[in-house]
Design a protein around this motif. Structure first.
Motif, PDB file in Angstrom:
ATOM      1  N   PRO A 452       0.793  -1.245   0.000  1.00 26.76           N
ATOM      2  CA  PRO A 452       0.000   0.000   0.000  1.00 26.76           C
ATOM      3  C   PRO A 452       0.818   1.284   0.000  1.00 26.76           C
ATOM      4  O   PRO A 452       0.261   2.354  -0.288  1.00 26.76           O
ATOM      5  CB  PRO A 452      -0.826  -0.119   1.293  1.00 26.76           C
ATOM      6  N   VAL A 453       2.111   1.231   0.333  1.00 23.41           N
ATOM      7  CA  VAL A 453       2.906   2.463   0.373  1.00 23.41           C
ATOM      8  C   VAL A 453       3.628   2.718  -0.945  1.00 23.41           C
ATOM      9  O   VAL A 453       4.445   3.637  -1.030  1.00 23.41           O
ATOM     10  CB  VAL A 453       3.941   2.422   1.517  1.00 23.41           C
ATOM     11  N   ARG A 454       3.345   1.907  -1.966  1.00 28.94           N
ATOM     12  CA  ARG A 454       4.013   2.086  -3.254  1.00 28.94           C
ATOM     13  C   ARG A 454       3.822   3.515  -3.759  1.00 28.94           C
ATOM     14  O   ARG A 454       2.709   4.044  -3.798  1.00 28.94           O
ATOM     15  CB  ARG A 454       3.444   1.108  -4.279  1.00 28.94           C
ATOM     16  N   GLY A 455       4.930   4.149  -4.133  1.00 23.45           N
ATOM     17  CA  GLY A 455       4.883   5.519  -4.633  1.00 23.45           C
ATOM     18  C   GLY A 455       5.101   6.561  -3.556  1.00 23.45           C
ATOM     19  O   GLY A 455       5.405   7.718  -3.871  1.00 23.45           O
ATOM     20  N   ALA A 456       4.940   6.163  -2.270  1.00 21.94           N
ATOM     21  CA  ALA A 456       5.133   7.118  -1.189  1.00 21.94           C
ATOM     22  C   ALA A 456       6.329   6.767  -0.318  1.00 21.94           C
ATOM     23  O   ALA A 456       6.873   7.625   0.368  1.00 21.94           O
ATOM     24  CB  ALA A 456       3.876   7.197  -0.311  1.00 21.94           C
ATOM     25  N   ALA A 457       6.716   5.490  -0.339  1.00 22.27           N
ATOM     26  CA  ALA A 457       7.847   5.031   0.467  1.00 22.27           C
ATOM     27  C   ALA A 457       8.362   3.743  -0.151  1.00 22.27           C
ATOM     28  O   ALA A 457       7.777   3.207  -1.103  1.00 22.27           O
ATOM     29  CB  ALA A 457       7.431   4.817   1.920  1.00 22.27           C
ATOM     30  N   ASP A 458       9.456   3.225   0.390  1.00 22.79           N
ATOM     31  CA  ASP A 458      10.040   1.994  -0.129  1.00 22.79           C
ATOM     32  C   ASP A 458       9.239   0.794   0.359  1.00 22.79           C
ATOM     33  O   ASP A 458       9.148   0.543   1.574  1.00 22.79           O
ATOM     34  CB  ASP A 458      11.496   1.873   0.311  1.00 22.79           C
ATOM     35  N   VAL A 459       8.654   0.059  -0.581  1.00 22.31           N
ATOM     36  CA  VAL A 459       7.781  -1.069  -0.252  1.00 22.31           C
ATOM     37  C   VAL A 459       8.540  -2.134   0.519  1.00 22.31           C
ATOM     38  O   VAL A 459       8.048  -2.669   1.529  1.00 22.31           O
ATOM     39  CB  VAL A 459       7.172  -1.667  -1.539  1.00 22.31           C
ATOM     40  N   MET A 460       9.748  -2.465   0.071  1.00 25.76           N
ATOM     41  CA  MET A 460      10.499  -3.544   0.689  1.00 25.76           C
ATOM     42  C   MET A 460      10.908  -3.198   2.126  1.00 25.76           C
ATOM     43  O   MET A 460      10.844  -4.048   3.021  1.00 25.76           O
ATOM     44  CB  MET A 460      11.743  -3.866  -0.144  1.00 25.76           C
ATOM     45  N   THR A 461      11.306  -1.965   2.355  1.00 25.42           N
ATOM     46  CA  THR A 461      11.705  -1.563   3.707  1.00 25.42           C
ATOM     47  C   THR A 461      10.535  -1.663   4.677  1.00 25.42           C
ATOM     48  O   THR A 461      10.676  -2.186   5.791  1.00 25.42           O
ATOM     49  CB  THR A 461      12.257  -0.125   3.711  1.00 25.42           C
ATOM     50  N   VAL A 462       9.379  -1.172   4.260  1.00 26.66           N
ATOM     51  CA  VAL A 462       8.191  -1.247   5.115  1.00 26.66           C
ATOM     52  C   VAL A 462       7.798  -2.700   5.358  1.00 26.66           C
ATOM     53  O   VAL A 462       7.489  -3.100   6.485  1.00 26.66           O
ATOM     54  CB  VAL A 462       7.018  -0.462   4.490  1.00 26.66           C
ATOM     55  N   ARG A 515      19.861   0.145   0.047  1.00 26.39           N
ATOM     56  CA  ARG A 515      19.405   0.258  -1.341  1.00 26.39           C
ATOM     57  C   ARG A 515      18.843   1.640  -1.647  1.00 26.39           C
ATOM     58  O   ARG A 515      18.809   2.062  -2.802  1.00 26.39           O
ATOM     59  CB  ARG A 515      18.302  -0.780  -1.621  1.00 26.39           C
ATOM     60  N   LEU A 516      18.302   2.285  -0.612  1.00 22.99           N
ATOM     61  CA  LEU A 516      17.672   3.581  -0.847  1.00 22.99           C
ATOM     62  C   LEU A 516      18.711   4.610  -1.272  1.00 22.99           C
ATOM     63  O   LEU A 516      19.742   4.766  -0.626  1.00 22.99           O
ATOM     64  CB  LEU A 516      16.959   4.063   0.420  1.00 22.99           C
ATOM     65  N   ASN A 517      18.422   5.320  -2.337  1.00 29.26           N
ATOM     66  CA  ASN A 517      19.320   6.377  -2.813  1.00 29.26           C
ATOM     67  C   ASN A 517      18.921   7.686  -2.149  1.00 29.26           C
ATOM     68  O   ASN A 517      17.820   8.182  -2.372  1.00 29.26           O
ATOM     69  CB  ASN A 517      19.197   6.505  -4.337  1.00 29.26           C
ATOM     70  N   PRO A 518      19.774   8.250  -1.309  1.00 28.01           N
ATOM     71  CA  PRO A 518      19.411   9.494  -0.618  1.00 28.01           C
ATOM     72  C   PRO A 518      18.981  10.596  -1.569  1.00 28.01           C
ATOM     73  O   PRO A 518      18.195  11.465  -1.204  1.00 28.01           O
ATOM     74  CB  PRO A 518      20.693   9.884   0.125  1.00 28.01           C
ATOM     75  N   ALA A 519      19.469  10.526  -2.807  1.00 29.09           N
ATOM     76  CA  ALA A 519      19.134  11.589  -3.756  1.00 29.09           C
ATOM     77  C   ALA A 519      17.664  11.542  -4.153  1.00 29.09           C
ATOM     78  O   ALA A 519      17.090  12.541  -4.580  1.00 29.09           O
ATOM     79  CB  ALA A 519      20.011  11.471  -5.000  1.00 29.09           C
ATOM     80  N   THR A 520      17.052  10.349  -4.023  1.00 28.18           N
ATOM     81  CA  THR A 520      15.653  10.219  -4.422  1.00 28.18           C
ATOM     82  C   THR A 520      14.713  10.646  -3.317  1.00 28.18           C
ATOM     83  O   THR A 520      13.525  10.809  -3.539  1.00 28.18           O
ATOM     84  CB  THR A 520      15.338   8.762  -4.801  1.00 28.18           C
ATOM     85  N   ALA A 521      15.226  10.814  -2.096  1.00 27.75           N
ATOM     86  CA  ALA A 521      14.370  11.220  -0.979  1.00 27.75           C
ATOM     87  C   ALA A 521      14.170  12.722  -1.028  1.00 27.75           C
ATOM     88  O   ALA A 521      15.122  13.492  -1.066  1.00 27.75           O
ATOM     89  CB  ALA A 521      15.013  10.825   0.352  1.00 27.75           C
ATOM     90  N   PRO A 522      12.940  13.211  -1.056  1.00 30.08           N
ATOM     91  CA  PRO A 522      12.691  14.655  -1.124  1.00 30.08           C
ATOM     92  C   PRO A 522      13.234  15.365   0.106  1.00 30.08           C
ATOM     93  O   PRO A 522      13.217  14.847   1.209  1.00 30.08           O
ATOM     94  CB  PRO A 522      11.168  14.758  -1.187  1.00 30.08           C
ATOM     95  N   ALA A 523      13.701  16.557  -0.110  1.00 28.49           N
ATOM     96  CA  ALA A 523      14.261  17.317   0.999  1.00 28.49           C
ATOM     97  C   ALA A 523      13.210  17.621   2.039  1.00 28.49           C
ATOM     98  O   ALA A 523      13.469  17.643   3.230  1.00 28.49           O
ATOM     99  CB  ALA A 523      14.889  18.616   0.471  1.00 28.49           C
ATOM    100  N   ASP A 524      11.988  17.889   1.575  1.00 26.36           N
ATOM    101  CA  ASP A 524      10.898  18.179   2.503  1.00 26.36           C
ATOM    102  C   ASP A 524      10.202  16.865   2.844  1.00 26.36           C
ATOM    103  O   ASP A 524       9.422  16.351   2.053  1.00 26.36           O
ATOM    104  CB  ASP A 524       9.911  19.167   1.869  1.00 26.36           C
ATOM    105  N   GLU A 525      10.480  16.337   4.013  1.00 23.90           N
ATOM    106  CA  GLU A 525       9.925  15.048   4.398  1.00 23.90           C
ATOM    107  C   GLU A 525       8.416  15.088   4.491  1.00 23.90           C
ATOM    108  O   GLU A 525       7.734  14.107   4.269  1.00 23.90           O
ATOM    109  CB  GLU A 525      10.517  14.613   5.755  1.00 23.90           C
TER     110      GLU A 525
END
Length: 530
Positions: A452-462, A515-525
């Motif tokens: 359910p978090v696809r597109g908003a967070a990393d599915v595998m991590t959750v 695996r998460l690329n910090p560059a893909t994480a938006p600056a505004d959480e």
């Protein structure tokens, strides 16, 4: 040459455990006496496969010729053993960067099996507490003889010479029966108190506001994280155990629903990642997951105790669960504010400790009265108590008030659970197949919860963050064993699942976070919060 502190700790604990084993063995040989010394008759016990436990008394009573021996002293010795064992288990777990609960469980398995094969009779009672408990309970509640209760608790094969029922009955009739029954009962009480305090602390760490504010995505993760493991667990149990009744399959499925997010939270904290979106979703979903899991447990317990899936009974239990938790959530704050003033007037200095504990025990009792598990009431009590209710300005200060009690009694529960895992059951290939199946189902059922978090967070991590069962899975398994729907084979398989999921989660989270690329994480959480 100076020895390392680690080696000294191992040597000290080893000597303590050896001394305690010797002391417990002498307890078997020296029954408690009041007044003049007595002579104990020699006995020979047989464990399930026919091997002997040495039961020859020395004929000298308590060794003091007319002295006084307090049976409760042996309870203190057993509790001391449990505390030392738990501390050693936690130290071992910490030394290899594993959760403390895993160390407590494994040290319990080690001590329980060594004691079962080479130690005093109390280890036989502990290993078979799920079978011996109903016998002693029937004697207590109805007043029937031990022999009559044994006929109801054990099969004819178990009561035959050399069977486990015969061994337990012999111990219950023997000269050491008062010490054995008292020590085993005390451990049962302390361990249950520990698990109630544990769920109370979990409730304190949550809040009604958190439950209402976790958002739609976290709610979807929690719901899917309950439904998927339950359906997969029921299917796996039915496929591997087609001859078992429906209540057994239901309980196995319910056990797989449990989640211990405390392990996940610790990993995120150690990695400095508690602020990321994935951590917030997992921890938010955990609150709803706990509530839903406890409701599922209450329904399954009702089905087990009534002997079948009766729609009216299931609806009644579901309704009572929702009503109980609904009243607690909606009216809990008003109830607490009214009651706390009474306690404050009675004892101004101690009410911050006594009032929350009293409320915890009261709601646990009320939950039991309406056919819910006592841990549901304990969790609910923690959920509605706030720091300001007892004049604390910091929630952490409120939790720290009860943490010492939980740290004392909860480890007794996990060590005791480990002591009831009979390694002999692993000789049955079915146990290993069940354990493997439960591990696969447990992992898949929770990993898909991240969808359910696809597109908003990393599915595998959750998904991986929802995998560990930890202490919650052990609590469910222990309840099943006490109800008679989980035998030694199935209990061991569930413990395998708990151990594996607890071990792999820290490793899995480190991998998914890498695996998460910090560059893909938006600056505004906050942009990802919606």
């Amino acid at each position: 040459m100076r020895k390392s502190p680690s080696l000294l700790r191992v040597l000290i604990v080893t000597l303590l455990v050896a001394a305690l084993g010797h002391g417990l063995s002498s307890a078997r040989q020296q029954p408690p006496t009041m007044g003049s010394g007595t002579t104990s008759a020699p006995t020979d016990g047989h464990h399930g496969d026919g091997h002997h436990t040495d039961g020859h008394g020395d004929g000298h009573g308590d060794g003091h010729g007319g002295g006084h021996s307090d049976p409760f002293a042996w309870v203190l010795l057993v509790v001391f053993l449990m505390i030392v064992a738990a501390m050693f288990g936690r130290w071992l777990a910490a030394s290899v960067n594993q959760p403390a609960v895993l160390g407590e469980l494994l040290i319990g398995i080690l001590i329980g099996n060594l004691g079962y094969w080479y130690g005093p009779e109390i280890f036989v009672l502990i290993m078979n507490m799920g079978k011996a408990g109903p016998m002693f309970r029937e004697v207590w509640e109805t007043g029937v003889s031990l022999d009559t209760a044994a006929q109801h608790a054990f099969t004819a094969q178990e009561l035959a010479a050399g069977g486990i029922g015969s061994v337990i009955l012999e111990a219950a009739h023997g000269p050491n029966a008062p010490v054995l029954v008292l020590a085993t009962t005390a451990l049962y009480i302390f361990s249950n108190l520990g698990v109630i305090l544990l769920l109370f602390i979990v409730g304190l760490e949550s809040s009604v506001e958190e439950m209402l504010a976790v958002g739609a995505r976290a709610s979807a993760v929690a719901i899917l994280g309950i439904v998927a493991p339950f359906l997969l667990g029921y299917g796996a149990s039915y496929f591997l155990l087609p001859d078992e009744p429906i209540p057994v399959h239901l309980f196995h499925a319910a056990t797989l629903c449990a989640t211990s997010v405390g392990i996940t939270a610790r990993v995120f904290k150690d990695l400095g990642k508690l602020h990321i979106k994935e951590a917030k979703i997992i921890l938010g979903a955990a609150v709803i997951d706990d509530v839903l899991g406890l409701i599922i447990l209450a329904i399954v317990i009702g089905i087990v105790t009534t002997g079948g899936a009766q729609p009216i009974e299931v609806a009644k239990i579901l309704g009572m669960s929702v009503l109980f938790l609904g009243i607690v959530i909606l009216l809990g704050d008003k109830i607490v504010r009214f009651k706390v003033d009474i306690f404050k007037g009675l004892d101004r200095w101690n009410y911050p400790l006594l009032f929350p504990l009293a409320l915890c025990f009261l709601l646990a009792w009320l939950a039991n009265m309406i056919q819910l598990a006592t841990i549901v009431g304990a969790f609910a009590a923690g959920l509605i108590i706030r720091a300001e209710h007892v004049d604390h300005d910091d929630p952490a200060k409120l939790e720290s008030t009860f943490a010492p009690l939980e740290r004392l009694f909860a480890p007794i529960f996990f060590v005791l659970v480990g002591m009831q895992v009979n390694l002999e059951s692993f000789r049955d290939p079915t146990t290993l197949w069940l354990g493997l199946a439960f591990v696969v189902v447990a992992i898949i059922g929770k990993v898909v919860a991240g969808i359910p978090v696809r597109g908003a967070a990393d599915v595998m991590t959750v998904g991986v963050g929802m995998v560990p069962r930890g202490e919650v899975g052990l609590i469910f398994a222990q309840i099943g064993k006490s109800l008679g729907v989980v035998d030694d084979r199935l209990f061991s398989a569930i413990v395998i699942m708990v151990i594996v999921t607890t071990l792999i989660t820290p490793l899995g989270l480190k991998w998914t976070l890498a695996r998460l690329n910090p560059a893909t994480a938006p600056a505004d959480e906050s942009a990802r919060e919606r």
